[in-house]
Write a protein that holds these residues in place. Sequence first.
Motif, PDB file in Angstrom:
ATOM      1  N   ALA A 251       0.825  -1.498   0.571  1.00  0.00           N
ATOM      2  CA  ALA A 251       0.170   0.384   0.441  1.00  0.00           C
ATOM      3  C   ALA A 251       1.425   1.518   0.073  1.00  0.00           C
ATOM      4  O   ALA A 251       1.900   1.489   0.333  1.00  0.00           O
ATOM      5  N   ALA A 252       0.523   2.121  -0.832  1.00  0.00           N
ATOM      6  CA  ALA A 252       0.977   3.547  -0.646  1.00  0.00           C
ATOM      7  C   ALA A 252       1.314   4.447   0.825  1.00  0.00           C
ATOM      8  O   ALA A 252       0.533   4.087   1.404  1.00  0.00           O
ATOM      9  N   PRO A 253       2.516   4.886   0.966  1.00  0.00           N
ATOM     10  CA  PRO A 253       2.008   5.677   2.644  1.00  0.00           C
ATOM     11  C   PRO A 253       1.373   6.532   2.144  1.00  0.00           C
ATOM     12  O   PRO A 253       0.876   6.952   1.664  1.00  0.00           O
ATOM     13  N   ALA A 254       0.803   6.680   3.823  1.00  0.00           N
ATOM     14  CA  ALA A 254      -0.561   7.554   4.051  1.00  0.00           C
ATOM     15  C   ALA A 254      -0.089   9.096   4.032  1.00  0.00           C
ATOM     16  O   ALA A 254       0.973   9.600   3.577  1.00  0.00           O
ATOM     17  N   ALA A 255      -0.955   9.939   2.961  1.00  0.00           N
ATOM     18  CA  ALA A 255      -0.273  11.484   3.038  1.00  0.00           C
ATOM     19  C   ALA A 255      -0.915  11.788   4.598  1.00  0.00           C
ATOM     20  O   ALA A 255      -2.024  11.538   5.222  1.00  0.00           O
ATOM     21  N   ASP A 256      -0.086  13.500   4.923  1.00  0.00           N
ATOM     22  CA  ASP A 256      -0.540  13.669   6.210  1.00  0.00           C
ATOM     23  C   ASP A 256      -1.336  15.158   5.658  1.00  0.00           C
ATOM     24  O   ASP A 256      -1.715  15.945   6.467  1.00  0.00           O
ATOM     25  N   LYS A 257      -1.374  16.016   4.784  1.00  0.00           N
ATOM     26  CA  LYS A 257      -2.164  17.144   4.269  1.00  0.00           C
ATOM     27  C   LYS A 257      -2.595  16.666   3.030  1.00  0.00           C
ATOM     28  O   LYS A 257      -2.857  15.999   1.733  1.00  0.00           O
ATOM     29  N   GLN A 258      -3.285  18.186   2.458  1.00  0.00           N
ATOM     30  CA  GLN A 258      -4.218  17.679   1.387  1.00  0.00           C
ATOM     31  C   GLN A 258      -3.498  18.354   0.713  1.00  0.00           C
ATOM     32  O   GLN A 258      -2.298  19.140   1.027  1.00  0.00           O
ATOM     33  N   ALA A 259      -4.040  18.355  -0.707  1.00  0.00           N
ATOM     34  CA  ALA A 259      -3.476  19.736  -1.824  1.00  0.00           C
ATOM     35  C   ALA A 259      -3.486  20.647  -1.176  1.00  0.00           C
ATOM     36  O   ALA A 259      -4.570  21.643  -0.282  1.00  0.00           O
ATOM     37  N   PRO A 260      -3.030  21.121  -1.714  1.00  0.00           N
ATOM     38  CA  PRO A 260      -2.709  22.787  -2.251  1.00  0.00           C
ATOM     39  C   PRO A 260      -4.053  23.191  -2.498  1.00  0.00           C
ATOM     40  O   PRO A 260      -4.986  22.940  -3.179  1.00  0.00           O
TER      41      PRO A 260
ATOM     42  N   ASP B 215      -7.178  30.074   3.260  1.00  0.00           N
ATOM     43  CA  ASP B 215      -5.781  30.192   4.680  1.00  0.00           C
ATOM     44  C   ASP B 215      -6.357  29.047   5.015  1.00  0.00           C
ATOM     45  O   ASP B 215      -5.708  29.270   7.107  1.00  0.00           O
ATOM     46  N   GLY B 216      -6.781  27.939   5.228  1.00  0.00           N
ATOM     47  CA  GLY B 216      -7.317  26.982   6.875  1.00  0.00           C
ATOM     48  C   GLY B 216      -8.194  27.114   7.077  1.00  0.00           C
ATOM     49  O   GLY B 216      -9.358  28.296   6.800  1.00  0.00           O
ATOM     50  N   ARG B 217      -8.131  26.702   8.501  1.00  0.00           N
ATOM     51  CA  ARG B 217      -9.822  26.562   9.104  1.00  0.00           C
ATOM     52  C   ARG B 217      -8.923  27.073  10.922  1.00  0.00           C
ATOM     53  O   ARG B 217      -7.946  26.380  10.839  1.00  0.00           O
ATOM     54  N   TYR B 218     -10.325  27.427  11.628  1.00  0.00           N
ATOM     55  CA  TYR B 218      -9.838  27.214  12.929  1.00  0.00           C
ATOM     56  C   TYR B 218     -10.924  26.915  13.888  1.00  0.00           C
ATOM     57  O   TYR B 218     -12.377  27.512  13.180  1.00  0.00           O
ATOM     58  N   THR B 219     -10.901  25.538  14.668  1.00  0.00           N
ATOM     59  CA  THR B 219     -11.868  25.051  15.711  1.00  0.00           C
ATOM     60  C   THR B 219     -11.860  25.233  16.859  1.00  0.00           C
ATOM     61  O   THR B 219      -9.854  24.697  17.520  1.00  0.00           O
ATOM     62  N   PHE B 220     -12.473  25.964  17.685  1.00  0.00           N
ATOM     63  CA  PHE B 220     -12.401  25.490  18.923  1.00  0.00           C
ATOM     64  C   PHE B 220     -13.365  25.148  19.790  1.00  0.00           C
ATOM     65  O   PHE B 220     -15.265  24.593  18.951  1.00  0.00           O
TER      66      PHE B 220
ATOM     67  N   VAL C 296       2.293  28.865  11.893  1.00  0.00           N
ATOM     68  CA  VAL C 296       3.420  27.920  13.157  1.00  0.00           C
ATOM     69  C   VAL C 296       3.035  27.755  14.186  1.00  0.00           C
ATOM     70  O   VAL C 296       2.199  26.706  14.681  1.00  0.00           O
ATOM     71  N   ASN C 297       1.767  28.950  14.592  1.00  0.00           N
ATOM     72  CA  ASN C 297       1.292  28.382  15.980  1.00  0.00           C
ATOM     73  C   ASN C 297       0.252  27.857  15.802  1.00  0.00           C
ATOM     74  O   ASN C 297      -0.383  26.632  16.761  1.00  0.00           O
ATOM     75  N   SER C 298      -0.445  27.722  14.963  1.00  0.00           N
ATOM     76  CA  SER C 298      -2.185  26.449  14.376  1.00  0.00           C
ATOM     77  C   SER C 298      -1.116  25.180  13.455  1.00  0.00           C
ATOM     78  O   SER C 298      -1.799  24.225  13.659  1.00  0.00           O
ATOM     79  N   LYS C 299       0.341  25.427  13.785  1.00  0.00           N
ATOM     80  CA  LYS C 299       0.556  23.974  13.236  1.00  0.00           C
ATOM     81  C   LYS C 299       0.273  23.857  11.622  1.00  0.00           C
ATOM     82  O   LYS C 299       0.075  22.187  10.952  1.00  0.00           O
TER      83      LYS C 299
END
Length: 329
Positions: free
Chosen positions: A29-38, A55-60, A117-120
């Motif tokens: 099996a192919a290695p799992a991707a750890d992020k979305q495409a741009p 620009d992404g998202r913020y969940t709280f 950086v702060n949101s990783k």
Amino acid sequence: MEISRRDALTGTAAVAAAPLLVSAPARAAAPAADKQAPSFYRYKVGDIEVTVVSDGRYTFPLEDNFILNAKKTEVSAALEKAFVPRDTMTIYFAPLVINTGGKLVVIDTGLGPVMKVNSKGANGLFAENMAAAGFDPKAVDMVVISHFHTDHVNGLLAADGNPAFPNAEVLVPATEWKFWMDDGEMSRAPAGRMQGLFKSNRAIFEAGLKRKVTPYEWGKEVAPGLLAVETIGHTPGHTSYVLSSGSGKVFIQSDVTNNPCLFAAHPEWHAYFDQDGDVAEATRRRVYDMLVAEKLQVQGFHYPFPGLGNIEKDGSGYRVVPAPWNPSI
């Protein structure tokens, strides 16, 4: 979908022949991707090309005071109705890059590199997604700001503190500029979030940007095909836009609503980040009634990506019907 007799016979023959084929070796099996495409999405408004850049998202965690005039249980029920977790809130961010054919224009700039950086890497992704979409920040002619909240202005500066768009003129709403640059308003600001906004806005606009800032007025074209429209309440100078080219038109609503599963469905709800909740509500209803009446598409900064949709009346509120994804531009 219909299958012709010829296709069916061809498929049957292929299946019959399959046992005669040499078995292919099993592959790992192919290695799992750890992020979305741009994340970026393009569409046309007449001759103008719009690129929505995530620009992404913020969940709280959902707090009792997120909506000032509704109970947490009511807000949780609305989230659950939208098939999202009832105890957390997610806010999405999507600046725009507009190619008019003669000008490259950015509308709002996201949370910036510090938040990346702060949101990783959960947000602050505008710069890298914009680059992935093929845009050079040095080629941007104009940056148009809708209002002075951090998710719209922090991306004006790069990670080194220099202007992220070094050759661009920065256009800001005149009323918004007057409010946030007024020492008297700053002295009267409540401690905490509002005082912090005054300080961060001044730091951003004094960091090599002030000489390039041009205030603009409502009711005027601030870039080719881009009309500035007053939509106050969220902030004193909050601005939306009508982008027009030929017969094409779209309403760029900025923060008239935040996540629509709450604030389009319940336009009467006042979020803690609306500076004047009553005015923000009146603006929301006025704008959304206009969108319904004119059948005008809307681009939402805080809509789930890519944020292009249509509005219909739904009881005492509104429902956003996402525009279908289009593989062509």
